[in-house]
Design a protein around this motif. Structure first.
Motif, PDB file in Angstrom:
ATOM      1  N   ASN C 169       9.886   7.452 -36.069  1.00  0.00           N
ATOM      2  CA  ASN C 169       8.817   7.609 -35.108  1.00  0.00           C
ATOM      3  C   ASN C 169       9.069   8.820 -34.211  1.00  0.00           C
ATOM      4  O   ASN C 169       9.902   8.792 -33.315  1.00  0.00           O
ATOM      5  N   GLY C 170       8.345   9.891 -34.510  1.00  0.00           N
ATOM      6  CA  GLY C 170       8.388  11.064 -33.648  1.00  0.00           C
ATOM      7  C   GLY C 170       7.016  11.260 -33.033  1.00  0.00           C
ATOM      8  O   GLY C 170       6.621  12.367 -32.691  1.00  0.00           O
ATOM      9  N   GLY C 171       6.287  10.154 -32.917  1.00  0.00           N
ATOM     10  CA  GLY C 171       4.911  10.221 -32.420  1.00  0.00           C
ATOM     11  C   GLY C 171       4.856  10.688 -30.983  1.00  0.00           C
ATOM     12  O   GLY C 171       4.196  11.655 -30.647  1.00  0.00           O
ATOM     13  N   GLU C 172       5.643  10.006 -30.151  1.00  0.00           N
ATOM     14  CA  GLU C 172       5.636  10.273 -28.714  1.00  0.00           C
ATOM     15  C   GLU C 172       4.223  10.545 -28.219  1.00  0.00           C
ATOM     16  O   GLU C 172       3.881  11.656 -27.802  1.00  0.00           O
ATOM     17  N   CYS C 173       3.417   9.469 -28.285  1.00  0.00           N
ATOM     18  CA  CYS C 173       1.996   9.637 -27.989  1.00  0.00           C
ATOM     19  C   CYS C 173       1.678   9.534 -26.508  1.00  0.00           C
ATOM     20  O   CYS C 173       0.596   9.900 -26.081  1.00  0.00           O
ATOM     21  N   GLU C 174       2.619   9.003 -25.716  1.00  0.00           N
ATOM     22  CA  GLU C 174       2.351   8.870 -24.282  1.00  0.00           C
ATOM     23  C   GLU C 174       2.159  10.256 -23.661  1.00  0.00           C
ATOM     24  O   GLU C 174       2.963  11.158 -23.896  1.00  0.00           O
ATOM     25  N   PRO C 175       1.124  10.419 -22.846  1.00  0.00           N
ATOM     26  CA  PRO C 175       0.990  11.676 -22.125  1.00  0.00           C
ATOM     27  C   PRO C 175       2.234  11.923 -21.258  1.00  0.00           C
ATOM     28  O   PRO C 175       2.988  10.987 -20.987  1.00  0.00           O
ATOM     29  N   TYR C 176       2.435  13.115 -20.849  1.00  0.00           N
ATOM     30  CA  TYR C 176       3.515  13.542 -19.948  1.00  0.00           C
ATOM     31  C   TYR C 176       4.894  13.597 -20.610  1.00  0.00           C
ATOM     32  O   TYR C 176       5.730  14.393 -20.227  1.00  0.00           O
ATOM     33  N   LEU C 177       5.168  12.724 -21.576  1.00  0.00           N
ATOM     34  CA  LEU C 177       6.534  12.617 -22.095  1.00  0.00           C
ATOM     35  C   LEU C 177       6.779  13.639 -23.202  1.00  0.00           C
ATOM     36  O   LEU C 177       5.917  13.903 -24.031  1.00  0.00           O
ATOM     37  N   SER C 178       7.980  14.199 -23.215  1.00  0.00           N
ATOM     38  CA  SER C 178       8.333  15.138 -24.274  1.00  0.00           C
ATOM     39  C   SER C 178       9.816  15.068 -24.603  1.00  0.00           C
ATOM     40  O   SER C 178      10.374  16.024 -25.108  1.00  0.00           O
ATOM     41  N   SER C 179      10.468  13.936 -24.308  1.00  0.00           N
ATOM     42  CA  SER C 179      11.906  13.869 -24.561  1.00  0.00           C
ATOM     43  C   SER C 179      12.199  13.890 -26.068  1.00  0.00           C
ATOM     44  O   SER C 179      13.123  14.565 -26.518  1.00  0.00           O
ATOM     45  N   ASP C 180      11.391  13.167 -26.853  1.00  0.00           N
ATOM     46  CA  ASP C 180      11.595  13.184 -28.300  1.00  0.00           C
ATOM     47  C   ASP C 180      11.266  14.573 -28.869  1.00  0.00           C
ATOM     48  O   ASP C 180      11.948  15.073 -29.757  1.00  0.00           O
ATOM     49  N   ASP C 181      10.211  15.154 -28.310  1.00  0.00           N
ATOM     50  CA  ASP C 181       9.808  16.503 -28.713  1.00  0.00           C
ATOM     51  C   ASP C 181      10.962  17.475 -28.481  1.00  0.00           C
ATOM     52  O   ASP C 181      11.377  18.224 -29.382  1.00  0.00           O
ATOM     53  N   THR C 296      12.511  12.849 -19.812  1.00  0.00           N
ATOM     54  CA  THR C 296      11.499  13.776 -19.301  1.00  0.00           C
ATOM     55  C   THR C 296      11.240  13.441 -17.844  1.00  0.00           C
ATOM     56  O   THR C 296      10.960  12.289 -17.523  1.00  0.00           O
ATOM     57  N   VAL C 297      11.370  14.416 -16.970  1.00  0.00           N
ATOM     58  CA  VAL C 297      10.987  14.188 -15.576  1.00  0.00           C
ATOM     59  C   VAL C 297       9.749  15.038 -15.344  1.00  0.00           C
ATOM     60  O   VAL C 297       9.784  16.257 -15.489  1.00  0.00           O
ATOM     61  N   ASN C 298       8.645  14.363 -15.043  1.00  0.00           N
ATOM     62  CA  ASN C 298       7.361  15.057 -15.043  1.00  0.00           C
ATOM     63  C   ASN C 298       6.453  14.432 -13.992  1.00  0.00           C
ATOM     64  O   ASN C 298       6.811  13.443 -13.360  1.00  0.00           O
TER      65      ASN C 298
END
Lengths: 176, 357, 500
Positions: C169-181, C296-298
């Motif tokens: 799962n590299g979806g990371e669909c939640e807005p704001y988050l990019s830690s997996d990215d 991610t701190v956003n």
């Protein structure tokens, strides 16, 4: 003139028979509701409701002589279940509204008289004579029988502290 | 800036919102009605404007009074725009030169008995505007079928006198709608091939007899397309409804042109467009699932055609919508989307292993 | 159904216009300097809390075990840096209630001295799957996508149920988050190696890595890293929330649905997050336990948003001090804006499953008082599970929890799509949380009642038995006494008779 009278009489007779038959076939045992209520009750017969045992309370509730939230052991959850079964709405307040409480022993007061565990309906109080008693919280129903027996006020009902596991969101208030 | 000593309120997720609100949605719908309404004013002159204003005012007053009675603050709830939209839609379905009290009674009826007695916005079973229209049609059949030809629009003040009933409407201006003509002729035994329609009965640009919502069909349809584009409505109800009017009409007309009106006339007349895009798509009184909306739309369309063709009234959109409104709870109960991982019956889906052990 | 849904074939969910992922996602990864103290919680996973194995005052080293797993579904906890245990007690949990939970507080000495690594292994493929799972378990690895289910029992379950496909799962669909990215961009090789190790541990023959198409950099990096491994396929998926939900991702990637109430393993697939795979790589190859992660701190209130490699157990206030705050946040959220947890304050530690901390401004959260439901059906169209949120909510409002259950309350993911689109701002998710809690509470109460009923019956039976035994004993004694008396009388008679 005769024909209509006869036909109406015949109709009445047939319908009456059907009704009579249905009444017999679909007869509900008067105790069905009481049985269902007994099934819901804690079954500890602690007597804190002032009725003779859980079946006594169930009978009284079914007859409308006791309130649906008369059982301190069952708490709010039981009160709601009984209210649903009885088709009444459960008002705020009342015995069941104060949140769950369980028995707790204050060690510095306990003299080990062993009176409390003789009355506990679920054997939740452990200990022996001349020993400080303890309460198994998993078995305690919070009926409060022990509280009345204790000569030193060492055992009493204390509110159960809220934990992460038990915490729940409240039902949101909606507009109109 | 430090995060120390901060105590924050905790609420349940989500912590973001799409930004739409009920009042924004309602205002967008109203905005799409503006071109058709203005065109109607231009066609029928100021009486149409005065009636429109009175109807909306009555709807708002009815809503406000009921909210006050219910012990709620009317102002914030009036701002949701639903009463405005109800009044507006009702005004578009009335004869443009109807007397003022038609607007008052209709507007009050729509928001009080049509909506607030059910518990206000979101709880009404029937479309408030349509229930008011039907109540008016049944109670005051003369005034509600008194249509005028779109010519000689009077001035603002004269128009007000007409609306207030202080100035008689010249007989030459009164006429029947196209659907009304057809129904009367068929009832007289004149078939549709021999009926003589007056020149103003049908006109592609809308200069014809009818309500504001009937004459400016193209602008209503354009407004509907705008609603689709803004994603306020989906295609399900309008397409299903228009298809369910057009298909039986086309079949009937092909079989017997003397008895059945053709499908273009059906779609262009009466409340077909207004109904399909603005009335039947009312959120509160239509099903909430896609499939349910298709069934609902088909029902509205078919019933409209049946009432227009075989019923006692020349126009059937309002009746059809109300009948289907009554069926909405049943549709919502019977037609549900399949839940992920479950069968259509709601049982957990059977296990299908991709590869055997 | 709009054009976008028609094109990508996904009919559910929502697509926020601005996902707020950039610019934070494009800022290079920063390493957070060590704070003065860390509060490492004992329960950071699904299952039983870990049991402390250190005492207050004891000095611990980086990577040292400080709390051991308890039971089969649990995970150990390791010290993220060197220092002295200053407390083992309660700290505020990252939970909306603000209630406490157990944690080990370490006063760091700043030396960051490393302890002994777990047994590193250069060739994990020579180990048996069970040995690999053991190493994953020893490193305290849990699902880092947020579900925090311990990874080792999950892998073992996969092996037992003979899963054939790993879904990564590299979806990371939640807005704001990019830690997996961010992880996939800079550590794609580690992720791919972790995937291979996990395939070995579970016996899966294929791995599908689903990455939302709004992360082209991550997709490219992962493609490069996966070159030469035919069994691993990088699959861009449409950017649509909640694509990162396992059920939805499985459906999009395999076309199969997971039956209601069943696990994904029951249809032969196992879902793991990309960050979990990277952690598995580090645990098995380098013997590094899970004690730090990318967060991610956003949010609008953050001065320098971005991704931060932070020790687990760092207090949110320290993390926020590192990135700086522009203004006082109106809400602190752990996780994403759709499913994240609102925090009561900033003296809360991070946990293994925490991929993001958001400091949101009042403009961003847009709280509006709820108005009446207008039955618009937006929630029905948005629900990725095909539920009817408006009906569920109505039942819950009426207290009809059983009806809500019958209509699929258990299937609800609490993804928040319904509440996100609701024009009336009805707090649907709160309703569902409340109802789920209520249903659980009632089930607990019922179990308890049955238990105490059994106890009461046992007691009644015991009292009856005791009474019976007492009665029998009394009867026996009476009989004995009677017999004695009779015997005495008889002997007296005999004596009398004799005398007579």
């Amino acid at each position: 003139m005769i024909a209509p009278i006869a036909s109406v009489m015949f109709l009445g007779l047939v319908l009456g028979l059907i009704l009579g038959y249905a009444a017999k076939v679909f007869h509900v045992e008067g105790d069905a509701l009481v049985e269902e209520l007994i099934e819901l009750m804690p079954g500890t017969n602690c007597g804190q409701c002032s009725f003779p045992g859980c079946s006594g309370a169930a009978n009284a509730i079914a007859r409308g002589e006791a309130s649906v939230d008369c059982c301190p052991g069952g708490g709010r959850a039981l009160a709601e279940a009984i209210a649903a079964k009885m088709g009444v709405s459960l008002g705020a307040g009342g015995k069941a509204d104060s949140g769950p409480k369980l028995a707790q022993v204050a060690e510095h007061l306990c003299i080990g008289c062993a009176r409390c565990f003789k009355v506990c309906p679920t054997d939740a109080v452990i200990g022996a004579a001349k020993q400080i008693h303890g309460v198994l919280h998993g078995a305690c129903t919070g009926c409060g029988s022990c509280e009345k027996e204790c000569p030193t006020g060492a055992i009493g009902l204390e509110p159960v502290p809220l934990t992460l596991r038990d915490w729940n969101w409240t039902k949101p208030a909606l507009a109109g | 800036m430090s995060a120390q000593g901060m105590i924050l309120q905790t609420v349940a997720s989500p912590h973001a919102r799409a930004g739409e609100s009920v009042s924004v949605v309602m205002l967008k719908v109203v905005a799409t009605l503006v071109p058709a309404t203005v065109y109607g004013f231009w066609l029928f002159g100021s009486p149409a404007f005065w009636l429109w204003l009175i109807t909306i005012a009555a709807a708002l007053v009815g809503e406000a009074v009921c909210l006050r009675w219910a012990g709620r603050d009317p102002l914030p709830l009036l701002k949701d725009g639903s009463a405005l939209l109800t009044g507006w839609l009702l005004a578009l379905s009335l004869p443009p030169w109807a007397p003022w009290w038609i607007g008052v009674v209709g507007g009050l009826f729509a928001t009080t008995l049509g909506k607030q007695v059910f518990g206000g916005l979101g709880n009404n079973l029937f479309n408030p505007a349509m229930i008011a229209r039907i109540a008016l049609l049944v109670s005051f059949p003369v005034q509600m079928t008194y249509w005028v030809v779109p010519a000689g629009a009077p001035g603002l003040f004269d128009g007000l006198l007409i609306t207030l009933g202080q100035m008689p409407v010249p007989d030459a201006m009164s006429s029947a709608t196209l659907l009304g003509h057809a129904k009367t002729d068929l009832a007289r035994g004149v078939d549709l091939l021999h009926t003589e329609l007056p020149g103003h009965a049908f006109n592609w640009v809308g200069a014809r007899v009818g309500s504001l919502g009937e004459t400016s069909t193209w602008l209503i349809a354009a407004g509907g397309v705008a609603l689709l584009a803004m994603r306020i409505i989906t295609w399900h109800v309008p397409v299903a409804m228009l298809a369910a009017i057009a298909i039986p009409a086309a079949i009937g007309h092909a079989a017997d042109p003397a008895r059945y009106i053709d499908w273009t006339t059906h779609l262009m007349s009466g409340g077909a467009m207004l109904g399909a895009f603005f009335i039947a798509t009312d959120y509160v009184t239509s099903p909430s699932t896609r499939a349910g909306q298709v069934v609902f739309g088909l029902g509205c369309g078919l019933l409209t055609w049946v009432i227009r063709t075989y019923g006692g009234y020349p126009e059937g959109v309002a009746f059809a919508v109300l009948l289907m409104n009554a069926l909405t709870p049943a549709i919502d109960r019977l037609i549900k989307p399949r839940v992920y991982g479950r069968t259509f019956g709601g049982k957990p889906a059977p296990l299908q292993k991709g590869k055997s052990k | 159904m709009g054009l976008r849904e028609l094109l990508n074939g996904v009919r559910w969910g929502v697509h926020p216009h601005d996902d707020h992922k950039r610019p934070a996602a494009d800022v290079p990864l920063r390493v957070m300097p060590l704070p003065e103290r860390l509060c490492v919680p004992l329960l950071q996973h699904v299952g039983a809390p870990a049991l402390p194995v250190v005492a207050v005052g004891e000095r611990v080293l980086r990577g040292q075990l400080i709390a051991a797993a308890q039971g089969s579904v649990s995970a150990p906890v390791h010290a993220p840096s060197s220092g002295v245990i200053s407390a083992i007690g309660e700290v505020t949990a990252p939970h909306p209630s603000g209630l406490p939970f157990a944690a080990i507080t370490i006063a760091l000495d700043g030396k960051d001295e490393a302890g002994d690594a777990l047994a590193p292994h250069a060739d994990p493929f020579s180990l048996s799957p069970a040995e690999v799972s053991q190493r994953i378990a020893d490193a305290g690895i849990v699902g880092l996508g947020g579900a925090t289910f311990p990874s080792a029992p999950k892998a073992q379950l996969g092996l037992k149920l003979a899963v054939h496909t790993l879904i990564i799962n590299g979806g990371e669909c939640e807005p704001y988050l990019s830690s997996d990215d961010s992880l996939m961009r800079v550590r794609a090789d580690e992720v791919i190696d972790g995937v291979r190790i996990l395939m070995h541990a579970t016996g899966a023959t294929k791995a599908l890595v689903g990455i939302e198409d709004n992360k082209p950099e991550a997709t490219a990096a992962m493609r490069r890293a996966a070159e030469g491994f035919a069994a691993i396929e990088i699959r861009p998926v449409p950017a649509r929330y909640p694509m990162g939900s396992d059920r939805q991702l499985v459906q999009v990637l395999t076309g199969k649905e997971v039956p209601s109430g069943a696990r994904t393993a029951s249809i032969g697939v196992l879902v793991n997050n990309v960050s979990t795979c990277a952690a598995i790589h580090r645990a098995v190859r380098a013997g590094e336990p899970l004690y730090r992660r990318i967060v991610t701190v956003n949010g609008g209130a953050v001065a320098q948003p971005g991704n931060v490699l932070a020790p687990i157990g760092v207090l949110i206030e320290d993390l926020l001090a590192f990135v700086g705050l522009k203004e006082a946040p109106a809400r602190l959220v752990m996780g994403g804006p759709m499913m994240g947890i609102a925090l009561p304050h900033a003296q809360v530690p991070t946990v293994k499953g925490c991929g993001g901390i958001l400091a949101l401004t009042a403009n961003e959260i847009t709280d509006v008082a709820p108005s009446a439901c207008i039955r618009c059906g937006s929630c029905v169209k948005a629900c990725p599970m095909g539920l009817l949120p408006l009906e569920l909510s109505a039942h819950i409002q009426a207290g009809e929890y059983d009806k809500a259950e019958a209509k699929g309350l258990d299937d609800c993911l609490a993804c928040g799509c319904c509440a996100y689109v609701c024009p009336s701002h009805v707090p649907l998710v709160q309703s569902f949380y409340h109802a789920k809690g209520e249903v659980w509470k009632r089930a607990q109460q019922k179990k308890r009642t049955e238990f105490t009923k059994g106890l009461a019956q046992a007691r009644t039976a015991r009292l009856e038995r005791e009474a019976r035994e007492r009665a029998e004993a009394a009867a026996r004694r009476k009989a004995e006494r009677a017999a004695q008396q009779a015997a005495a009388a008889a002997s007296a008679n005999t004596a009398g008779g004799a005398s007579a």
